[in-house]
Motif scaffolding. Sequence first.
Motif, PDB file in Angstrom:
ATOM      1  N   THR A   1       0.410   1.983  -8.894  1.00  0.00           N
ATOM      2  CA  THR A   1      -0.389   2.123  -7.685  1.00  0.00           C
ATOM      3  C   THR A   1       0.244   3.266  -6.914  1.00  0.00           C
TER       4      THR A   1
ATOM      5  N   CYS B   1       0.329   4.270   0.388  1.00  0.00           N
ATOM      6  CA  CYS B   1      -0.005   5.234   1.441  1.00  0.00           C
ATOM      7  C   CYS B   1       0.543   4.800   2.800  1.00  0.00           C
TER       8      CYS B   1
ATOM      9  N   ASP C   1       0.868  -1.174   0.000  1.00  0.00           N
ATOM     10  CA  ASP C   1       0.000   0.000   0.000  1.00  0.00           C
ATOM     11  C   ASP C   1       0.906   1.227   0.000  1.00  0.00           C
TER      12      ASP C   1
ATOM     13  N   CYS D   1       0.011   6.990  -4.188  1.00  0.00           N
ATOM     14  CA  CYS D   1      -0.559   7.761  -3.082  1.00  0.00           C
ATOM     15  C   CYS D   1      -0.003   9.176  -3.181  1.00  0.00           C
TER      16      CYS D   1
ATOM     17  N   GLU E   1      -3.782  10.317  -0.040  1.00  0.00           N
ATOM     18  CA  GLU E   1      -4.945   9.794  -0.762  1.00  0.00           C
ATOM     19  C   GLU E   1      -4.460   8.922  -1.896  1.00  0.00           C
ATOM     20  N   ARG E   2      -5.140   7.784  -2.101  1.00  0.00           N
ATOM     21  CA  ARG E   2      -4.767   6.890  -3.199  1.00  0.00           C
ATOM     22  C   ARG E   2      -4.852   7.624  -4.525  1.00  0.00           C
ATOM     23  N   ASP E   3      -3.897   7.316  -5.391  1.00  0.00           N
ATOM     24  CA  ASP E   3      -3.793   7.959  -6.702  1.00  0.00           C
ATOM     25  C   ASP E   3      -3.317   6.913  -7.707  1.00  0.00           C
ATOM     26  N   ASP E   4      -4.147   5.897  -7.956  1.00  0.00           N
ATOM     27  CA  ASP E   4      -3.786   4.804  -8.847  1.00  0.00           C
ATOM     28  C   ASP E   4      -4.025   5.178 -10.306  1.00  0.00           C
TER      29      ASP E   4
ATOM     30  N   SER F   1       4.252  12.482  -4.005  1.00  0.00           N
ATOM     31  CA  SER F   1       3.577  11.202  -4.209  1.00  0.00           C
ATOM     32  C   SER F   1       4.572  10.056  -4.274  1.00  0.00           C
TER      33      SER F   1
END
Length: 187
Positions: free
Chosen positions: A89, A64, A62, A91, A81-84, A102
């Motif tokens: 993948t 993040c 993960d 964050c 915040e997730r930013d896929d 990021s």
Amino acid sequence: MRKAHSIALLVTATMLLVGVTSCSETAGQAIPQPESTTATRSTESAPPGTTPSSPNELDKLDPCALLTAAEVAQFGAEVGERDDTTQSTGCQWTIRGQAVFSIALRAKQGLDDIVVDRGTVVDHRVGTRDGRKLEANDGPGACMISISITRSSRVDASSNARSDTAKACGFASKVAELIEPRLPKGE
């Protein structure tokens, strides 16, 4: 009495025969046994400070969770915040009024797959790993530090600090240094 002795010998011989044949090196077919309800199996990503067993484990991390809350607080950033995307993948964290930074996990793109449009790229070690630094590829104020996992996988720490490329590279470098020990060991 002789009968009891004969039975005891027969039982002992049978047990030895079963023991020897069950430990033989003769090929056979393994029959899976149901899992015990008391057995535990880890399916979660590795906690900070540990490394998964293979580079393909990037898919299980993960992004993040690669920075602790205390580390995020050092930057004065908001919760990630997730930013896929289709390629990674990721964050993203925001430092209000200053910058964003990021982390992008790229399980199928290595250092040689970095796309350079108008920025400058140089070799840049991070800890014990090979890496690259890409400055101003998205214009002034952008910086990306890429950490090699294998020839075909990498992790990017990026930042955009308005038009201040040096500041963006400072953020990206610090993030890369923090997460590098937590990444899987590759080739």
